[in-house]
Design a protein around this motif. Structure first.
Motif, PDB file in Angstrom:
ATOM      1  N   ARG A 109       0.833  -1.200   0.000  1.00  0.00           N
ATOM      2  CA  ARG A 109       0.000   0.000   0.000  1.00  0.00           C
ATOM      3  C   ARG A 109       0.866   1.247   0.000  1.00  0.00           C
ATOM      4  NH1 ARG A 109      -4.528  -1.535   4.587  1.00  0.00           N
ATOM      5  NH2 ARG A 109      -2.737  -2.270   5.751  1.00  0.00           N
ATOM      6  N   ARG A 110       0.252   2.331  -0.411  1.00  0.00           N
ATOM      7  CA  ARG A 110       0.944   3.615  -0.357  1.00  0.00           C
ATOM      8  C   ARG A 110       0.173   4.570   0.541  1.00  0.00           C
ATOM      9  NH1 ARG A 110      -1.109   8.166  -2.828  1.00  0.00           N
ATOM     10  NH2 ARG A 110      -2.744   7.883  -4.387  1.00  0.00           N
ATOM     11  N   THR A 111       0.867   5.621   0.928  1.00  0.00           N
ATOM     12  CA  THR A 111       0.234   6.727   1.638  1.00  0.00           C
ATOM     13  C   THR A 111       0.244   7.953   0.728  1.00  0.00           C
ATOM     14  OG1 THR A 111       2.303   7.537   2.600  1.00  0.00           O
ATOM     15  CG2 THR A 111       1.125   5.793   3.802  1.00  0.00           C
ATOM     16  N   GLY A 112      -0.163   9.078   1.252  1.00  0.00           N
ATOM     17  CA  GLY A 112      -0.149  10.314   0.474  1.00  0.00           C
ATOM     18  C   GLY A 112       1.138  11.095   0.606  1.00  0.00           C
ATOM     19  N   HIS A 118       6.145   7.566   0.264  1.00  0.00           N
ATOM     20  CA  HIS A 118       4.771   7.084   0.113  1.00  0.00           C
ATOM     21  C   HIS A 118       4.661   5.570   0.261  1.00  0.00           C
ATOM     22  CE1 HIS A 118       6.563   6.299  -3.739  1.00  0.00           C
ATOM     23  NE2 HIS A 118       5.445   5.875  -4.297  1.00  0.00           N
ATOM     24  N   LEU A 119       5.757   4.844   0.037  1.00  0.00           N
ATOM     25  CA  LEU A 119       5.738   3.388   0.144  1.00  0.00           C
ATOM     26  C   LEU A 119       6.365   2.880   1.436  1.00  0.00           C
ATOM     27  CD1 LEU A 119       6.801   2.498  -3.513  1.00  0.00           C
ATOM     28  CD2 LEU A 119       4.501   2.402  -2.546  1.00  0.00           C
ATOM     29  N   ALA A 120       6.945   3.773   2.214  1.00  0.00           N
ATOM     30  CA  ALA A 120       7.720   3.358   3.391  1.00  0.00           C
ATOM     31  C   ALA A 120       6.864   2.632   4.419  1.00  0.00           C
ATOM     32  CB  ALA A 120       8.403   4.569   4.021  1.00  0.00           C
ATOM     33  N   ALA A 121       5.693   3.181   4.743  1.00  0.00           N
ATOM     34  CA  ALA A 121       4.851   2.561   5.767  1.00  0.00           C
ATOM     35  C   ALA A 121       4.362   1.189   5.318  1.00  0.00           C
ATOM     36  CB  ALA A 121       3.669   3.470   6.087  1.00  0.00           C
ATOM     37  N   GLY A 122       3.945   1.083   4.049  1.00  0.00           N
ATOM     38  CA  GLY A 122       3.481  -0.198   3.540  1.00  0.00           C
ATOM     39  C   GLY A 122       4.582  -1.239   3.546  1.00  0.00           C
ATOM     40  N   ALA A 141      15.661   0.590  -4.167  1.00  0.00           N
ATOM     41  CA  ALA A 141      14.745   1.555  -4.771  1.00  0.00           C
ATOM     42  C   ALA A 141      15.431   2.899  -4.978  1.00  0.00           C
ATOM     43  CB  ALA A 141      13.508   1.721  -3.904  1.00  0.00           C
ATOM     44  N   LEU A 142      16.245   3.316  -4.018  1.00  0.00           N
ATOM     45  CA  LEU A 142      16.978   4.578  -4.168  1.00  0.00           C
ATOM     46  C   LEU A 142      17.970   4.487  -5.322  1.00  0.00           C
ATOM     47  CD1 LEU A 142      17.579   5.528  -0.418  1.00  0.00           C
ATOM     48  CD2 LEU A 142      15.961   6.572  -2.026  1.00  0.00           C
ATOM     49  N   LEU A 205       6.497   3.292  -9.589  1.00  0.00           N
ATOM     50  CA  LEU A 205       6.600   3.369  -8.138  1.00  0.00           C
ATOM     51  C   LEU A 205       7.362   4.581  -7.633  1.00  0.00           C
ATOM     52  CD1 LEU A 205       7.284  -0.385  -7.257  1.00  0.00           C
ATOM     53  CD2 LEU A 205       5.121   0.866  -7.127  1.00  0.00           C
ATOM     54  N   LEU A 206       8.175   5.200  -8.479  1.00  0.00           N
ATOM     55  CA  LEU A 206       9.095   6.219  -7.958  1.00  0.00           C
ATOM     56  C   LEU A 206       8.986   7.561  -8.670  1.00  0.00           C
ATOM     57  CD1 LEU A 206      12.192   3.855  -7.629  1.00  0.00           C
ATOM     58  CD2 LEU A 206      10.704   4.654  -5.786  1.00  0.00           C
TER      59      LEU A 206
END
Length: 466
Positions: A109-112, A118-122, A141-142, A205-206
């Motif tokens: 999941r993503r956040t806002g 945005h993908l860190a919490a998921g 990813a980086l 995604l990025l």
């Protein structure tokens, strides 16, 4: 003395898939007299529906992402946007049955928050990876974000090699990178060009927090890409002829083009070949490409779809992805197929989408049934004991071009070496893998090249979105 009116330019688009429909609409919108030829009795190419009893069945499950601005343009152009809604925010349920016991649910999941947060919490709560593996994903990813997908060197290596260099374990590849990559590239990481993988992951995604939000049709695909597309073409003044396969494309004495189809010869200033690469190769005149044989070197990759109609509801989500199972992605197509409206009330129709299906594409239906029904019962406890009203498969043996390392040098651009002749199709050099987005973008490229050569003012539809 008055100037004579300019002769109306005529164009023929060969192929009524997404690329051909896009090219025809773009050419007609600038005032060209356009004829679209399609050998099948319908439009849509490999994105189509058919009837099976009282059901309307898609040949395969197709999805798109919010970052697919070309495909979204086409949906809007044919009036189909509301019929293929996007998620409010990316949310992918992932069931893992690789360990004993009840399937374990995780969610991507993503956040806002801004990219990449945005993908860190998921990712932090994704249960199918260890803490160390989740940290390694963030580092990869980086590194991915710094890549240029257009770098030719990336096309020479496979995605798995790059992932290995950046600390990704076998489990991480299976539970994350291939989970997304196989569905979008139609190849596992070991068989996918790093350049194409970089396009998928960097763009999806990025690039923007909402770029990977998923959309899919809530109606049969034929409603969008045959019925609505035909209406849009008619409204634009395009003459659409189905069951009309092009037999030959030749130059006329005055330097124009002649397209032979059945008993008809159509002369035109512009021809767009929006057909599969092997068919295009057979129609290209001598000298049209520097190395036409490269089209035949473009490999293909299959997609298998398994369709199961149960006598009761066994899945409460619209879709999910699976780990630890041959099953890849499963979608609920009950409403879209019309099952509930045709006496199937209480039942459920699931479509199982299997990409990179080289090992299964030719298996008999009985063998696939023995393989997939038990797997669905493992994933969906509610399916245990449920009656199976119907089980069938659809096979696209040449669903996409094979996105192998080095494929970039085989993909031609929209322009050929002869004036007035252009190529379109997801297999052309769009920078994208063989997706609906790539097909639409190829239509844009062919139309733009043709209009530029004709001296017709035009603006790229994605200029503001680019």
């Amino acid at each position: 003395m008055t100037d004579e009116p300019a002769r109306s330019s005529r164009a023929v688009v060969v192929g009524g898939g997404l690329a051909g429909v896009t090219a025809a609409l773009r050419l007609a919108d600038t005032g060209l007299d356009v004829t679209l030829l399609e050998g099948r009795p319908r439009l849509g190419g490999l994105v189509f529906s058919f009837r099976r009893g009282e059901l309307t069945v898609d040949n395969g499950q197709h999805v798109y992402l919010r970052c697919c601005t070309g495909y979204r343009w086409l949906l809007d152009r044919v009036g189909g946007t509301r019929l293929a809604p996007l998620q409010d925010r990316l949310d992918v349920p992932v069931l893992d049955i690789g360990r004993p016991g009840r399937p374990r649910l995780g969610r991507l999941r993503r956040t806002g928050l801004p990219v990449p947060f945005h993908l860190a919490a998921g990712l932090a709560t994704y249960p199918h990876l260890s803490l160390a593996e989740r940290a390694s994903v963030g580092r990869a990813a980086l590194a991915l974000r710094r890549l240029d997908p257009a770098d030719p060197a990336l096309d020479g290596i496979d995605f798995a090699t790059w992932l290995g260099r950046h600390g990704q374990s076998r489990r991480t590849v299976e539970a994350l990178w291939d989970l997304v990559g196989v569905a979008t590239l139609n190849a596992t990481a070991a068989h996918a060009s790093m350049a194409l993988a970089a396009t998928v992951f960097k763009t999806g995604l990025l690039s923007d927090p909402g770029a990977a939000d998923i959309g899919w049709a809530s109606v049969p695909l034929g409603d969008l890409h045959d019925t609505l597309s035909r209406q849009a073409l008619d409204a634009a003044g395009v003459r659409t002829v189905t069951r009309a396969k092009a037999d030959a494309v030749t130059r006329t004495a005055d330097g124009r083009w002649s397209v032979a189809t059945g008993g008809e010869q159509i002369e035109a200033d512009t021809v767009v070949l929006a057909v599969p690469q092997r068919e295009a190769h057979g129609l290209l005149p001598d000298g049209a490409l520097d190395e036409p044989g490269r089209l035949l070197d473009l490999g293909t990759a299959p997609i298998l779809n398994v369709h199961v109609v149960y006598d009761r509801k066994v899945l409460r989500r619209p879709f999910f992805a699976a780990l630890g199972s041959p099953v890849q992605w499963v979608f609920d197509r009950t409403d879209a197929s019309g099952l509930a409206r045709t006496g199937g009330r209480g039942g459920q129709y699931l479509a199982v989408s299997q990409s990179a299906a080289q090992d299964e594409i030719d298996l008999p239906v009985a063998e696939l049934r023995e393989r997939y029904l038990p797997e669905l019962e493992r994933l969906l406890p509610a399916a245990r004991g449920a009656g199976v009203r119907d089980f069938f498969v659809t096979r696209e043996r040449t669903a996409t071009f094979a996105p192998s390392p080095g494929v970039g040098r085989l993909r031609p651009g929209a322009r050929t070496r002869v004036p007035g002749l252009y190529l379109a199709g997801a297999w052309t050099d769009t920078g994208w893998p063989a997706t609906m987005e790539g097909a639409v973008r190829s239509g844009f490229a062919a139309a733009s090249a043709a209009l530029s050569e004709l001296g017709r003012p035009h603006e790229h539809p994605l200029q503001e979105a680019a």
